[in-house]
Design an enzyme around this catalytic site. Structure first.
Site, PDB file in Angstrom:
ATOM      1  N   LYS A 103       0.831  -1.208   0.000  1.00 59.81           N
ATOM      2  CA  LYS A 103       0.000   0.000   0.000  1.00 59.81           C
ATOM      3  C   LYS A 103       0.871   1.267   0.000  1.00 59.81           C
ATOM      4  CE  LYS A 103      -3.442  -2.762  -0.090  1.00 59.81           C
ATOM      5  NZ  LYS A 103      -4.494  -3.133   0.838  1.00 59.81           N
TER       6      LYS A 103
HETATM    7  C1  LIG Z   1      -5.495  -4.060   1.380  1.00 63.02           C
HETATM    8  C2  LIG Z   1      -6.953  -3.870   1.318  1.00 63.02           C
HETATM    9  C3  LIG Z   1      -7.788  -4.137   2.409  1.00 63.02           C
HETATM   10  C4  LIG Z   1      -7.345  -4.849   3.649  1.00 63.02           C
HETATM   11  O1  LIG Z   1      -6.244  -4.297   4.266  1.00 63.02           O
HETATM   12  P1  LIG Z   1      -5.338  -5.242   5.213  1.00 63.02           P
HETATM   13  O2  LIG Z   1      -4.419  -4.249   5.863  1.00 63.02           O
HETATM   14  O3  LIG Z   1      -4.609  -6.203   4.325  1.00 63.02           O
HETATM   15  O4  LIG Z   1      -6.232  -5.910   6.182  1.00 63.02           O
HETATM   16  C5  LIG Z   1      -9.133  -3.820   2.289  1.00 63.02           C
HETATM   17  N1  LIG Z   1      -9.633  -3.277   1.170  1.00 63.02           N
HETATM   18  C6  LIG Z   1      -8.872  -3.035   0.092  1.00 63.02           C
HETATM   19  C7  LIG Z   1      -9.491  -2.422  -1.126  1.00 63.02           C
HETATM   20  C8  LIG Z   1      -7.508  -3.336   0.125  1.00 63.02           C
HETATM   21  O5  LIG Z   1      -6.755  -3.122  -0.957  1.00 63.02           O
END
Ligand SMILES: *Cc1c(COP(=O)(O)O)cnc(C)c1O
Length: 382
Positions: A180
């Site tokens: 991310k």
């Molecule tokens: C990464 C992601 C999540 C979940 O995040 P985590 O930190 O992996 O629990 C939820 N929604 C979207 C669209 C994502 O890309």
């Protein structure tokens, strides 16, 4: 293998983590507060609540809505399963809305079509890092008295109408997973301008107990009371220190991702049977993903396999959530609910994009992709 996304960890990030390891507080300490303040400032929101991951952020946001069993929450079909799973965690029913074929952002018309007298909230997903049509979503939320939640896990650093992501919905959820925009290893947060929501989110992330250990230590009291059912979704100070250090680089990294995306746009303009997603006006993109859509006569899985064979870590985001076996078999969601999302799923490919990627990497990916799409043409030219 050139990955589709990758974290960047510099020496000062490592220093920041080591400093916490030498301090008194490994969790519920000052580093969490410092990270929350920085995130609130960076997104222009009043409050930021750090939690253990992005899924916990979505779960916490859903819990604050006080849904009754059978209440419906509209989520886009084209997202990571966690967006819809969070609705299930609180006993709600996810209802899937279709996406616009050129941006793969949720289609407000499809949302309005699916609103019923059980609908309580809309979740917007800023797919690939591009903000949704928040003006239209806000109109719908106001018209039908619904909460508007942003799953902004892709879009930290983006803006819509000059407003930063994090302020565009009633609550905005972020993930700090390594792929991310910034990372804490595992981590997440919710931003909001509503201080009552923020208080409830803080309570929810710590067992439903309204004070934390440090507050009680400071006040010299031992008593605490649990007033609702919460979880241990706290972020540790070790994670928060990394997040604080990373957040300082967000703008530089977003600009770098934008340059990589521009380079892709330029090179892929020459490549047939391959269309990047549309850039919509009035907003900037955080470029979590660079997604192309291949022509319908191209076998995407063959292209995927060939690029992987070459060492290019392309990926596919996402199978429409209701097509997962759990949604089909355990919950009885039928196929075909969202035809645009299903058609897109057959044709999309996420190409590598991350701040440390070089122009040469982009050229190589485009060259190999072009070879997959018109093999005979390239062979003739070579
Ligand atoms: C990464 C992601 C999540 C979940 O995040 P985590 O930190 O992996 O629990 C939820 N929604 C979207 C669209 C994502 O890309």
């Amino acid at each position: 293998m050139l990955p589709y996304g990758r974290q960047q960890i510099d020496d000062d990030d490592i220093e920041a983590v080591v400093e916490v390891l030498r301090s008194d507080w490994l969790t519920t300490g000052p580093a969490v507060e410092r990270f929350e303040t920085a995130l609130a400032n960076s997104t222009g929101s009043v409050e930021a609540v750090a939690v253990s991951n992005g899924t916990a952020a979505l779960h916490a946001a859903m819990s604050v809505l006080d849904l009754s069993p059978g209440d419906e929450v509209i989520v886009p079909a084209m997202t990571f399963a966690a967006t819809a799973n969070a609705v299930l965690y609180v006993g709600g029913r996810p209802v899937f809305a279709d996406v616009c074929p050129n941006s793969l952002l949720v289609d407000p018309e499809s949302i309005e079509y699916r609103i019923s007298d059980r609908t309580r909230a809309i979740v917007a997903v800023d797919y690939a890092g591009q903000p949704c049509n928040y003006q239209r979503l806000r109109e719908l939320a106001d018209k039908y008295h619904l909460a508007l939640i942003a799953d902004a896990c892709h879009s930290l650093g983006a803006t819509y109408g000059n407003q930063p992501v994090g302020t565009l919905a009633d609550m905005s959820c972020f993930s700090f997973h390594p792929v991310k925009p910034v990372t804490t290893g595992e981590g997440g947060a919710i931003t909001t301008n509503d201080t009552a929501f923020a208080g409830r989110l803080r309570c929810f992330r710590s067992h439903g107990i309204s004070s934390d250990f440090r507050q009680r230590a400071r006040d010299g009291v031992h008593a605490y009371s649990m007033s609702e059912l919460g979880y241990n979704y706290r972020m540790s100070d070790i994670h928060a220190a990394l997040g604080f250090s990373q957040l300082g680089k967000l703008n530089t990294w977003t600009a770098r991702r934008e340059r990589i995306a521009l380079k892709y746009d330029q090179l892929l303009a020459e490549v047939e049977k391959c269309e990047p997603l549309s850039r919509l006006s009035g907003r900037t993109n955080a470029w979590h993903l660079y997604v192309v859509r291949l022509a319908s006569d191209v076998n995407r899985d063959d292209v995927f396999a060939e690029l992987r064979r070459k060492g290019i870590g392309c990926n596919v985001h996402y199978l429409p959530v209701y097509r997962h076996p759990y949604y089909q078999e355990a919950l009885g969601h039928p196929s075909g609910q969202c035809p645009e999302a299903e058609a897109a799923y057959q044709q999309i490919l996420s190409l590598p994009i991350f701040p440390a990627m070089t122009e040469e990497d982009v050229e190589w990916v485009c060259h190999e992709l072009a070879k997959c799409l018109v093999p005979s043409g390239i062979r003739a030219a070579a």
